[in-house]
Enzyme design. Structure first.
Site, PDB file in Angstrom:
ATOM      1  N   LYS A  42       0.845  -1.200   0.000  1.00  0.00           N
ATOM      2  CA  LYS A  42       0.000   0.000   0.000  1.00  0.00           C
ATOM      3  C   LYS A  42       0.880   1.251   0.000  1.00  0.00           C
ATOM      4  O   LYS A  42       2.074   1.176   0.293  1.00  0.00           O
ATOM      5  CB  LYS A  42      -0.912  -0.006   1.227  1.00  0.00           C
ATOM      6  CG  LYS A  42      -0.155  -0.034   2.567  1.00  0.00           C
ATOM      7  CD  LYS A  42      -1.093  -0.319   3.735  1.00  0.00           C
ATOM      8  CE  LYS A  42      -0.319  -0.377   5.041  1.00  0.00           C
ATOM      9  NZ  LYS A  42      -1.177  -0.825   6.159  1.00  0.00           N
ATOM     10  N   ARG A 145     -10.799  -0.573  13.834  1.00  0.00           N
ATOM     11  CA  ARG A 145     -11.033   0.071  12.540  1.00  0.00           C
ATOM     12  C   ARG A 145     -12.106  -0.649  11.741  1.00  0.00           C
ATOM     13  O   ARG A 145     -12.956  -0.039  11.123  1.00  0.00           O
ATOM     14  CB  ARG A 145      -9.733   0.092  11.700  1.00  0.00           C
ATOM     15  CG  ARG A 145      -8.612   0.868  12.338  1.00  0.00           C
ATOM     16  CD  ARG A 145      -7.459   1.107  11.370  1.00  0.00           C
ATOM     17  NE  ARG A 145      -6.830  -0.100  10.853  1.00  0.00           N
ATOM     18  CZ  ARG A 145      -5.631  -0.126  10.270  1.00  0.00           C
ATOM     19  NH1 ARG A 145      -4.935   0.988  10.162  1.00  0.00           N
ATOM     20  NH2 ARG A 145      -5.126  -1.248   9.815  1.00  0.00           N
ATOM     21  N   TYR A 274      13.613  31.081   5.720  1.00  0.00           N
ATOM     22  CA  TYR A 274      12.464  31.753   6.341  1.00  0.00           C
ATOM     23  C   TYR A 274      12.655  31.907   7.848  1.00  0.00           C
ATOM     24  O   TYR A 274      13.126  30.991   8.515  1.00  0.00           O
ATOM     25  CB  TYR A 274      11.192  30.958   6.084  1.00  0.00           C
ATOM     26  CG  TYR A 274      10.769  30.967   4.638  1.00  0.00           C
ATOM     27  CD1 TYR A 274      10.486  32.161   3.977  1.00  0.00           C
ATOM     28  CD2 TYR A 274      10.658  29.779   3.933  1.00  0.00           C
ATOM     29  CE1 TYR A 274      10.101  32.156   2.649  1.00  0.00           C
ATOM     30  CE2 TYR A 274      10.261  29.769   2.608  1.00  0.00           C
ATOM     31  CZ  TYR A 274       9.989  30.968   1.964  1.00  0.00           C
ATOM     32  OH  TYR A 274       9.606  30.968   0.653  1.00  0.00           O
ATOM     33  N   MET A 321       9.855  24.735   0.841  1.00  0.00           N
ATOM     34  CA  MET A 321       9.097  23.796   0.013  1.00  0.00           C
ATOM     35  C   MET A 321       9.998  23.028  -0.962  1.00  0.00           C
ATOM     36  O   MET A 321       9.813  21.838  -1.177  1.00  0.00           O
ATOM     37  CB  MET A 321       8.006  24.543  -0.769  1.00  0.00           C
ATOM     38  CG  MET A 321       6.971  23.605  -1.371  1.00  0.00           C
ATOM     39  SD  MET A 321       5.699  24.438  -2.336  1.00  0.00           S
ATOM     40  CE  MET A 321       4.766  25.291  -1.076  1.00  0.00           C
TER      41      MET A 321
HETATM   42  C1  LIG Z   1      -0.378  -1.776   6.902  1.00  0.00           C
HETATM   43  C2  LIG Z   1      -0.936  -3.070   7.314  1.00  0.00           C
HETATM   44  C3  LIG Z   1      -0.091  -4.204   7.428  1.00  0.00           C
HETATM   45  C4  LIG Z   1       1.411  -4.131   7.307  1.00  0.00           C
HETATM   46  O1  LIG Z   1       1.955  -3.652   8.524  1.00  0.00           O
HETATM   47  P1  LIG Z   1       3.519  -3.688   8.807  1.00  0.00           P
HETATM   48  O2  LIG Z   1       3.641  -3.389  10.244  1.00  0.00           O
HETATM   49  O3  LIG Z   1       4.147  -2.635   7.949  1.00  0.00           O
HETATM   50  O4  LIG Z   1       3.995  -5.043   8.463  1.00  0.00           O
HETATM   51  C5  LIG Z   1      -0.680  -5.421   7.685  1.00  0.00           C
HETATM   52  N1  LIG Z   1      -2.025  -5.530   7.858  1.00  0.00           N
HETATM   53  C6  LIG Z   1      -2.856  -4.466   7.785  1.00  0.00           C
HETATM   54  C7  LIG Z   1      -4.300  -4.662   7.996  1.00  0.00           C
HETATM   55  C8  LIG Z   1      -2.339  -3.202   7.526  1.00  0.00           C
HETATM   56  O5  LIG Z   1      -3.164  -2.157   7.486  1.00  0.00           O
END
Ligand SMILES: *Cc1c(COP(=O)(O)O)cnc(C)c1O
Length: 379
Positions: A42, A145, A274, A321
């Site tokens: 991701k 979540r 800045y 920036m």
């Molecule tokens: C991001 C994520 C992972 C990976 O987590 P790491 O600690 O980087 O290995 C695994 N499972 C879910 C549901 C995640 O959101």
């Protein structure tokens, strides 16, 4: 783009190593005694490039399962990985309205509740679609979540996807909140809750995936790790940072280098950037590098050390920036290389070092490296 071209045109390059990625994956699998790796790619593979990471792991280690967070990320990975045997899992909550699209594009979302499944089913009916959506059923054991919270709900979900022709069970998962923290009690409770939730549902263990990086590294003796679902470790850093040493040798996959594009003299009493927060206490040489917070060098990294010719120098004044000014030991030629993350001579700046300095975690810094920074293959 090669390194020289990136440094010439942009003055910046995020270099990445396939060998390190493959080494880390292999070592983690070996340590956790895993049979299957779901590679979490991701957020553009934590900044390293999702298609790059997926193709490398598929070609060199036959990894066939990849996890991202959103439908758009999923579509991009699917384009890079059209192979039938490859699965693309969506870890975040997705809109049920996209169920038909996800089935058609072979993306496998996490289903977080029985209601979500019913709503997704309705979308299939409205579209008159007979496509099949692979789903991973989430169990919420403490992240809060997404996921079923009761055994009854999970049982209904399992029953539904087993019998409805628009659905297919691809996995059952939970996510640990403290696998890389010193909170064993919370971890133990999550694990016990998961085991209790799946007990009696007759879902073979090969469908379970629980282990994030912290679990694969530090809880390999406790949790089922036949399938691991990891991100951080693949990219070569330990999510626990200094709190717990890694039991395996990880190799950083990414490094960030730039070029000094201007070298000039700052006179005693002169200030820069800045807010004019830095004032020279004596005449000194400084260099300007074309990197700023729009590239992902957070303002909270002002004052951080950078490496030039194997020596530590510092970012002077505020990070703007697009540009920063760094200290130089002497007058150096324009185009001298600067290392932000990685090795330079005998010195090294790790992503963990930067994260500590900015009081954050490596993930936040890496995922913040923006599109403006060219990604370049080191091997
Ligand atoms: C991001 C994520 C992972 C990976 O987590 P790491 O600690 O980087 O290995 C695994 N499972 C879910 C549901 C995640 O959101």
């Amino acid at each position: 783009m090669d390194k020289n071209e990136a440094l010439t045109r942009r003055g910046l390059a995020f270099l990445r190593s396939k060998a390190a990625l493959v080494h880390n994956a292999r070592e983690t699998i070996r340590h956790a005694k895993a049979k299957r790796l779901i590679a979490v790619i991701k957020a553009n593979a934590y900044g390293h490039g999702d298609a790059w990471a997926a193709r490398t792991l598929y070609e060199q280690l036959s990894v066939k399962d990849f996890a991202v967070a959103t439908v758009d990320e999923g579509r991009r990975v699917r384009q890079a990985m059209p192979e039938k045997e490859v699965s693309v899992i969506l870890l975040g909550v997705q809109p049920f309205e996209l169920a038909v699209e996800m089935a058609a594009t072979r993306l496998a979302p996490v289903a977080g509740s029985f209601d979500w499944l019913l709503a997704a089913k309705k979308s299939f009916e409205e579209a008159g679609s007979s496509d099949v959506l692979s789903v991973h059923l989430a169990v919420d054991t403490g992240m809060g979540r997404v996921g079923a919270k009761t055994k009854e709900e999970l049982a209904s979900m399992v029953d539904f996807v087993r019998h409805d022709p628009n659905f297919e069970l691809a996995g059952v998962m939970t996510h640990f909140a403290t696998a890389d923290e010193d909170n064993q009690a919370y971890y133990d409770q999550q694990l016990a809750d998961f085991m209790n939730m799946v007990a009696g549902l007759e879902i073979p263990e090969k469908y379970w995936h629980l282990a994030n990086s912290g679990t694969a590294l530090f809880h390999d003796q406790e949790a089922p790790t036949a399938t691991i679902r990891v991100g951080s470790v693949l990219y070569g850093y330990n999510p626990a940072m200094a709190k717990r040493p890694s039991p395996i040798q990880l190799q950083p996959v990414g490094s960030l280098v730039g070029r000094i594009w201007s070298v000039h003299r700052l006179l005693k009493g002169e200030s820069l950037s800045y807010g004019a927060t830095y004032t020279a206490s004596k005449d000194e040489w400084v260099g300007t590098v074309p990197i700023g917070y729009a590239d992902g060098l957070k303002r909270s990294l002002a004052g951080m050390s950078v490496l030039v010719n194997g020596r530590r120098q510092h970012v002077l004044g505020r990070i703007t920036m697009d540009q920063i000014v760094i200290s130089l030991p002497e007058k150096l030629p324009v185009n001298t290389e600067v290392t932000f993350i990685g090795r330079n001579g005998q010195e090294e700046n790790t992503i963990e070092d930067l994260a500590r300095f900015a009081q954050t975690i490596p993930h936040e810094l890496l995922t913040g490296i923006s599109e403006r920074v060219p990604r370049v293959d080191r091997d």
